[in-house]
Write a protein that holds these residues in place. Structure first.
Motif, short mmCIF file in Angstrom:
data_model
loop_
_atom_site.label_atom_id
_atom_site.label_comp_id
_atom_site.label_asym_id
_atom_site.label_seq_id
_atom_site.Cartn_x
_atom_site.Cartn_y
_atom_site.Cartn_z
N ALA A 120 21.90 23.57 48.56
CA ALA A 120 22.09 22.26 49.45
C ALA A 120 22.40 21.09 48.61
O ALA A 120 23.28 20.20 48.87
N TYR A 121 21.68 20.86 47.55
CA TYR A 121 22.07 19.76 46.70
C TYR A 121 23.00 19.88 45.58
O TYR A 121 23.30 18.71 44.89
N GLN A 123 25.62 22.11 45.81
CA GLN A 123 26.78 22.66 46.10
C GLN A 123 28.33 21.89 45.71
O GLN A 123 28.31 20.74 45.83
N ARG A 166 28.12 27.34 49.13
CA ARG A 166 27.78 26.08 49.80
C ARG A 166 26.67 26.64 50.87
O ARG A 166 26.96 27.73 51.59
N THR A 167 26.31 25.64 51.85
CA THR A 167 25.37 25.68 52.93
C THR A 167 26.40 25.73 54.14
O THR A 167 27.42 25.13 53.97
N LEU A 172 22.72 23.16 58.66
CA LEU A 172 22.50 21.72 59.26
C LEU A 172 21.73 21.74 60.90
O LEU A 172 21.21 20.97 60.80
N SER A 179 24.79 15.78 58.76
CA SER A 179 25.54 16.04 57.77
C SER A 179 24.83 16.13 56.34
O SER A 179 23.54 15.90 56.56
N LEU A 180 25.10 16.46 55.27
CA LEU A 180 24.54 16.56 54.13
C LEU A 180 24.23 15.22 53.58
O LEU A 180 23.16 15.03 52.85
N ASP A 181 24.67 14.34 54.11
CA ASP A 181 24.34 12.85 53.55
C ASP A 181 23.12 12.54 54.31
O ASP A 181 22.40 11.66 53.61
N LEU A 183 20.36 14.43 54.03
CA LEU A 183 19.29 15.26 53.32
C LEU A 183 18.57 14.12 52.52
O LEU A 183 19.10 13.02 52.11
#
Length: 236
Positions: A120-121, A123, A166-167, A172, A179-181, A183
């Motif tokens: 996740a971090y 990718q 990638r995730t 999500l 979104s990944l933002d 996290l």
């Protein structure tokens, strides 16, 4: 005397063709569509499906979500992963789990959670680099994450040809973010991939010539169980 026109006879037929079929009320129409949705649907897709303006659909979705919360229904309407979808309410998770799993263990192992966090971090990231960060072979755990739809392939590394991962949007959806933002800020605490490459190169150069060469990180074996440092096998 005067010319006879046919406009008077054609006009009623034209008026009949312009009659519109009444649209279904927006809220029950949304409920019907969301009931069969197998993935989150955004407001535009829902507006197209029910035939109402996007702003009306967004307002109706918010009202439905509030209404379900006020009534403490067994389900809720959530906006996650870029779309709206029905979910069972968290308070009733034990009931649903007992019905669906029938005693089977569906939780991810600690090894799988750690591997998922690295992906996740970092990718897109190769399987070998995930192994380097964790300090253990993750082939079996990655297969588990791929099978559960939490991780997916994301092409190949231009330099090494290794598969990148990638995730997924399902990831999500499961953790309840858009979104990944969103996290938590944990990435600074993970080793930098460049530093890992340097460490691997130093270890390779320091190895005695009589030793059996280790496989190239980006071409780690794809099969076989992975083991933790204490000798235990990581469940897959």
């Amino acid at each position: 005397m005067g010319a006879v026109t046919e406009s008077s006879t054609e006009q009623p037929a034209e008026q009949e063709l312009l009659v519109e079929v009444p649209r279904a009320p927006v809220r029950p129409a949304l409920e019907a569509v969301l009931m069969i949705a197998d993935q989150p649907l955004d407001a535009v897709a829902l507006a197209t499906a029910v035939g109402h303006p996007v702003e009306d659909v967004v307002a109706a979705l918010q009202l439905l979500a509030e209404e379900y919360d006020e009534q403490d229904r067994g389900f809720e309407l959530r906006n996650v992963a870029g779309g709206w979808r029905y979910y069972t309410r968290e308070a009733y998770a034990p009931v649903v789990e007992a019905f669906v799993l029938e005693g089977q263990q569906a939780r991810l192992t600690q090894a799988a959670l750690e591997t998922l966090a690295v992906v996740a971090y970092k990718q897109p990231v190769s399987r070998a680099r995930v192994s380097a960060i964790r300090g253990v072979n993750v082939d079996g755990v990655m297969r588990t994450l791929l099978t559960r739809g939490l991780v997916e392939e994301a092409g190949q590394d231009d330099g090494t040809g290794a598969h990148l991962y990638r995730t997924t949007t399902y990831f999500l959806e499961r953790i309840g973010v858009q979104s990944l933002d969103e996290l938590p800020e944990l990435a600074p605490y993970l080793p930098d991939l460049g530093d890992i490459d340097d460490e691997l190169e130093q270890l390779a150069n320091a190895e005695p010539r009589s030793s059996r060469p280790a496989p190239t990180p980006d071409h780690a074996p794809e099969t076989g169980p992975s083991t933790e440092p204490d000798g235990g096998t990581e469940p897959t």
